[in-house]
Write an enzyme that holds these catalytic residues in place. Structure first.
Site, short mmCIF file in Angstrom:
data_model
loop_
_atom_site.label_atom_id
_atom_site.label_comp_id
_atom_site.label_asym_id
_atom_site.label_seq_id
_atom_site.Cartn_x
_atom_site.Cartn_y
_atom_site.Cartn_z
N TYR A 16 -68.19 -132.28 -1.20
CA TYR A 16 -67.03 -132.63 -2.68
C TYR A 16 -67.75 -134.24 -2.67
CZ TYR A 16 -62.67 -134.52 -3.94
OH TYR A 16 -61.66 -135.42 -4.76
N GLU A 38 -54.35 -132.10 -5.62
CA GLU A 38 -53.71 -133.36 -4.47
C GLU A 38 -52.45 -133.78 -4.50
OE1 GLU A 38 -55.49 -136.02 -3.24
OE2 GLU A 38 -57.31 -135.81 -4.53
N TRP A 46 -57.26 -133.36 3.75
CA TRP A 46 -58.07 -132.64 2.47
C TRP A 46 -59.32 -132.20 3.25
CZ3 TRP A 46 -57.60 -132.24 -2.14
CH2 TRP A 46 -58.47 -132.26 -3.75
#
Length: 188
Positions: A16, A38, A46
């Protein structure tokens, strides 16, 4: 090759970081995906959200905005019970809610990207942090965008979420200056 410290050695986080984080995007479907992920992250890591990303894609038809805007309450409950996503019903409901808000913005601005990127004059903000510790959690701009999105009816768009979202879609480049992926160091 140097990179920011936050992905560590986690392959999903590294991928990512290397391929998506702080890379400018004006693709409404991708932007919707990042807004959804998000928002799902609120209160979580995350890494937890990224590990469920494929399930989110499957559950929400690769973040097809029109499809998500038409999900019924029963559809959302089915998704909650049958997909490996964050089980928070308000976060799941925000996907439908935000899809509808995006459609309204698209009608007015032509795209969700046009609406968002006007905040930075259609050019990413390139920061020059020497270490990860200097990267802020929120900024004056993320507070303004958060406030404006809330006025447009969006959910799970607080200023911290929005700052992470801005990084996710490349409105902000917060790679540290020694990172190979910082704008000034990219070879492409």
């Amino acid at each position: 090759m140097e990179r920011c410290l936050w992905p560590g050695n986690n392959p999903v986080m590294v991928e990512y970081h290397d391929k998506e984080w702080c890379v400018p995007s004006e693709d409404d479907q991708y932007i919707f995906e990042m807004l959804t992920l998000e928002g799902a992250q609120a209160g979580l890591s995350w890494n937890t959200v990224l590990s469920k990303r494929n399930s989110y894609k499957e559950a929400f038809h690769h973040f097809d905005i029109e499809y998500c805007s038409k999900l019924s309450d029963n559809d959302l409950l089915y998704i909650k019970e049958n997909y490996s996503i964050i089980k928070h019903l308000k976060k799941i409901d925000s996907v439908r809610n935000n899809a509808n808000a995006i459609i309204e913005i698209q009608r007015e601005y032509g795209s969700f990207a046009n609406f968002l990127w006007k905040y930075v004059n259609h050019q990413p903000i390139i920061n020059h942090w020497e270490t990860d510790q200097y990267i802020p959690a929120e900024t004056k701009l993320s507070k303004q965008i958060s406030k404006d999105l809330k006025k447009e009816g969006f959910k799970f768009v607080g200023p911290v979420i929005i700052y992470s979202f801005m990084q996710a879609i490349g409105m902000v480049d917060d790679h540290i200056t020694s990172c190979s992926y910082h704008t000034k160091n990219r070879k492409n």
